[in-house]
Structures are given as C-alpha cells and as structure tokens.
Design a protein around this motif. Structure first.
Motif, PDB file in Angstrom:
ATOM      1  N   ASP A  61       0.811  -1.217   0.000  1.00 28.60           N
ATOM      2  CA  ASP A  61       0.000   0.000   0.000  1.00 28.60           C
ATOM      3  C   ASP A  61       0.850   1.276   0.000  1.00 28.60           C
ATOM      4  O   ASP A  61       0.460   2.285  -0.592  1.00 28.60           O
ATOM      5  N   ARG A 295      -8.871  -1.698  -3.179  1.00 29.87           N
ATOM      6  CA  ARG A 295      -8.895  -1.153  -1.821  1.00 29.87           C
ATOM      7  C   ARG A 295      -7.721  -0.212  -1.575  1.00 29.87           C
ATOM      8  O   ARG A 295      -7.675   0.468  -0.550  1.00 29.87           O
ATOM      9  N   HIS A 296      -6.774  -0.182  -2.512  1.00 27.83           N
ATOM     10  CA  HIS A 296      -5.577   0.636  -2.330  1.00 27.83           C
ATOM     11  C   HIS A 296      -5.383   1.640  -3.459  1.00 27.83           C
ATOM     12  O   HIS A 296      -4.351   2.304  -3.525  1.00 27.83           O
ATOM     13  N   THR A 298      -7.304   4.908  -4.752  1.00 22.62           N
ATOM     14  CA  THR A 298      -8.362   5.789  -4.249  1.00 22.62           C
ATOM     15  C   THR A 298      -8.976   6.680  -5.312  1.00 22.62           C
ATOM     16  O   THR A 298      -9.838   7.496  -5.009  1.00 22.62           O
ATOM     17  N   ARG A 303     -12.943   4.045  -9.945  1.00 24.40           N
ATOM     18  CA  ARG A 303     -14.026   3.326  -9.272  1.00 24.40           C
ATOM     19  C   ARG A 303     -15.367   3.568  -9.957  1.00 24.40           C
ATOM     20  O   ARG A 303     -16.151   2.648 -10.174  1.00 24.40           O
TER      21      ARG A 303
END
Length: 441
Positions: A61, A295-296, A298, A303
């Motif tokens: 991450d 999930r990493h 942003t 998305r």
C-alpha cells in the motif's frame, strides 16, 4: 524489499484483520467453503500466496502514490491484479485459435504496472524455494523474467510488427507452453459435456450430483432474467445464430476453490452453434468479487467507471486479453454484479509440478515475461476503453529507460524479500488456523 520486523503475534493480528476485510461477509455466509479454501492454502507457502492477494496489496500500500518506475501514467494502467506463476494457461480465442496466455482476470483493475511484476517475481521466488533452488538461481530467474519483459515492451513500444511478436500458439510456442496447448487441443467439447450432463428424452440436461444444486422455481426465474440481461452485453457479432442462446437447463453451484470460496454461481446449458447435441455450450454466472487492488487505489474516476464488479471484470479482461472469449459478458442477480463466461473445454493451466530443470524453468519464465508485456501493451488507448487513454507500452518503455540498469534489481530484491515474508506468513497462518483463531470457523 525489506521484510517488516513484526513479531508473530502482531503479524498474526494483521493477517486476521486483512482476512476480515477481504473475506468476512463471504466467510460468514459459507464457513464450510472457507474451511476448504484455508486447508488448500495451508498446504504450501505458494498456495497461501495464491489465496492472499489482499494481504499482498495491504503490504504494498505504501507504493500507491509512487515508487520506482511509477509516474502519472505508469501508475494508471490496466493490470491483472493477481499475476502469479500459475495464472497462465490456454484458451480458445474468438477466432477459434488456441492461445497460451494470462488467465483468470477476477482481480484485474487499473493501477501501477510494477505491482503485476512484483507479484509475479515473488511467486517465482516461492516456486524456486519449493524446488530447492539456491538464492542465486532464483535471482537469475527473476532477472530472466525482467529481461524478457523489458525486451518485449520495448519491441511493442517501438512499433514492432505483429508477426515479430506473435502470441503463443501451436505454431510458435515450445516447451511446457506447447505441451499445454497440445493437451488443450486433444480435449473435446463432448468430453466436457459428458462429465456434466446426460441425455434424457432426446435432449441434453445437467446430470444430478457432481456439485450441482437443483434450483427452486423462483431462483430459476431470477437466473433466467439475469441471463436475458447478460445477452445485452455481448458484442453484436456474437448474435449470428440466435438459437445458440436457447436455454436447455440451469443448475446452481457453490465455489470452493482457493479464489472462489463461498461465491454462489450457476451453470446454464445452451443450444450452441447447431442442433447437434455435441455442440451444446455450458456457461457460468458467478458473483464477481471486489478486487484486492481496488482497496488501495483511491481514484474515484477509476471506481466510478464500472457499473459493478461483474462489469469491471469483463471490461478489464477485454482490455487485457486480445480476442477474448466470445461468451464473455456481465449481468446482475439480486442487485449484485455477475461475471458470465463459457465453461471452456479447452482450458489447461500451466503445470509446474514437472518443470524442475533450472534451464527449463528459465525458458518458461522468459516466455511468461513476454506474455506479461504483451498483456500490458494490449490494454491501452487501442482497447476501446477511455479509462487508459494513452499507449501503455510507450509509457512503460520510457519509465524503464530512465533507469535501465536498476530495473531487474528492483524485482530481484522484492522477490527475495517478499518470498521470505510469504513463507513466514504461511507458518503464522497455519498456526492461526489449526488453533482455531480465525473468527467464524
């Protein structure tokens, strides 16, 4: 990569927290499937690594905002998301040609290209360790992979003709890749159908048992409605013979593999391209999962580009895989995104069990480096998707050229460091599992 100095207890809690985020809801819904998944993961450090992409990206991450060879473009390319040494195999492309390439795009997303390379390099370290190769031999294998990737990316970026960088087919592959293609060619649709179906009253139907679950009328209706929605996502060229999509039977299935534990799925038997019973086609509808990479990353634009995870999986696969499965599409079922594709009779995974000679391993790793580069190059402004509106091979080529000499070294260091981390994590996981410390099991 330096291995984090965490005591076993601290790391164990960290692993459990990542598992809860990645698997919590599915595990609660189907603990039995996850007991099977975790037993498979306990078998070896590599099996554990295969099943823990979420942990891998949790550890990576810190690089999401930068790192060697990453800039605004090379941090935003289509990536496979779970690129390890066993995620390669054969498929029949939309032109009817058997191809050896990357497979299993459930984790595909948009992110840093180096994440694919690092995940593969660490998997080479784990396979090499399991085959008792020395650290020096593992270093050489990762260098071979990096060199083959670099050479192919440069060739593609500088306008090499397609016949100079051909795909791996029966005419161009050799070694274990050719062996997989020849095995795939020997398989038949009839054999697949015979293993899953039977003929009753002059028509083919799914056979009882073998993991199939009979559906009640309400569920069957919902699945067929989802199938109708799927048909709208297929390319127009797929609809040459509408009778091909006549549904003959539907059954439910429950995923129990390392990657599909707890995911509900359904098989649909279709007429196929003729009235002959041996040409029937089986497709699956499977609940798509949230990719670990997402999930990493942003970026809201990434998305929001996807309707749901089924749409994301299909769009990613079509971007990364030239001439993808013509049955590939998406739909919704119960408000959840679904992936739809053929249960292919021609799918053969690369089998590492008999690839033991270091020279043969190196030849295979080099081919997989070329396949990785070809995949990354396919997914650019020519793929028909606006999310990555530039030439990925040129962006990657330029980034590597800025520090040519250090490229292989970055992957070698990571492979050794994360390979050691994964072996230690595997032992920690086994201790957690066998001592009943994984919540919900």
């Amino acid at each position: 990569m330096s291995v984090p100095q965490l005591n076993d207890e601290h790391r164990g809690e960290e692993i459990l927290a990542v598992f809860d985020t990645a698997f919590g809801e599915l595990l609660a819904a189907d603990p039995a499937a996850f007991r099977v998944k975790f037993r498979k993961m306990a078998a070896s450090a590599f099996a554990f690594y295969r099943g823990t992409a979420a942990l891998f990206y949790h550890d990576l991450d810190a690089e999401k905002r930068g790192g060697p060879y990453l800039d605004d473009r090379t941090s935003r390319v289509w990536i496979h998301g779970d690129l390890h040494a066993e995620n390669f195999g054969t498929y029949m492309d939309s032109n009817g040609r058997l191809v050896f390439n990357v497979n299993d795009f459930d984790e595909a997303y948009v992110g840093p290209f180096t994440w694919d390379l690092k995940r593969f390099a660490a998997s080479v370290a784990l396979i090499g360790y399991a085959k008792a190769l020395s650290d020096e031999q593992i270093t050489e294998l990762v260098q071979v992979y990096a060199g083959a990737y670099r050479e192919r990316i440069h060739a593609l970026a500088t306008g090499a003709k397609s016949d100079e960088v051909p795909p791996f087919t029966l005419d161009t592959a050799d070694g274990p890749l050719l062996g997989a293609l020849r095995t795939a060619r020997s398989l038949t649709r009839f054999e697949l159908l015979d293993s899953m179906t039977e003929i009753r009253d002059f028509e083919r139907r799914f056979a009882p048992g073998g993991g199939s679950i009979e559906l009640d009328a309400a569920t069957r209706y919902k699945v067929l409605a989802a199938f109708d929605g799927y048909l709208e996502t297929l390319p127009d060229s797929s609809l040459d013979r509408p009778d091909s999509y006549r549904v003959k039977d539907v059954v439910g299935r429950r995923g129990i593999g390392i990657g599909s534990a707890g995911l509900p799925s359904y098989n649909i038997l279709l007429e196929g391209n003729s009235d002959a019973l041996e040409n029937d086609v089986v497709i699956y509808i499977k609940q798509a999962q949230t990719p670990a990479v997402s999930r990493h990353i942003t970026d809201a634009a990434i998305r929001d580009y996807f309707q749901h995870e089924g749409h994301r999986t299909v769009i990613s696969q079509r971007a990364l895989q030239a001439h993808a499965d013509p049955w590939l599409g998406w739909t919704e079922l119960g408000g959840t995104g679904q992936l739809v594709a053929e249960v292919s009779p021609y799918a053969v995974d690369l089998d590492w069990s008999d690839i033991d000679d270091p020279e043969e391993i190196a030849a295979v790793v080099a081919d997989l480096g070329r396949a990785t580069a070809t995949m990354h190059a396919a997914a650019d402004d020519q793929s028909g998707e606006s999310l990555v509106p530039f030439s990925t091979e040129r962006a990657i080529d330029a980034a590597i050229a800025a520090d040519e000499d250090g490229f292989a070294g970055v992957l070698v260091d990571f492979a050794h460091g994360y390979g050691a981390r994964a072996r230690a994590d595997h032992q920690t996981f086994v201790d957690l599992f066998r001592n009943g410390r994984i919540p919900g099991l």
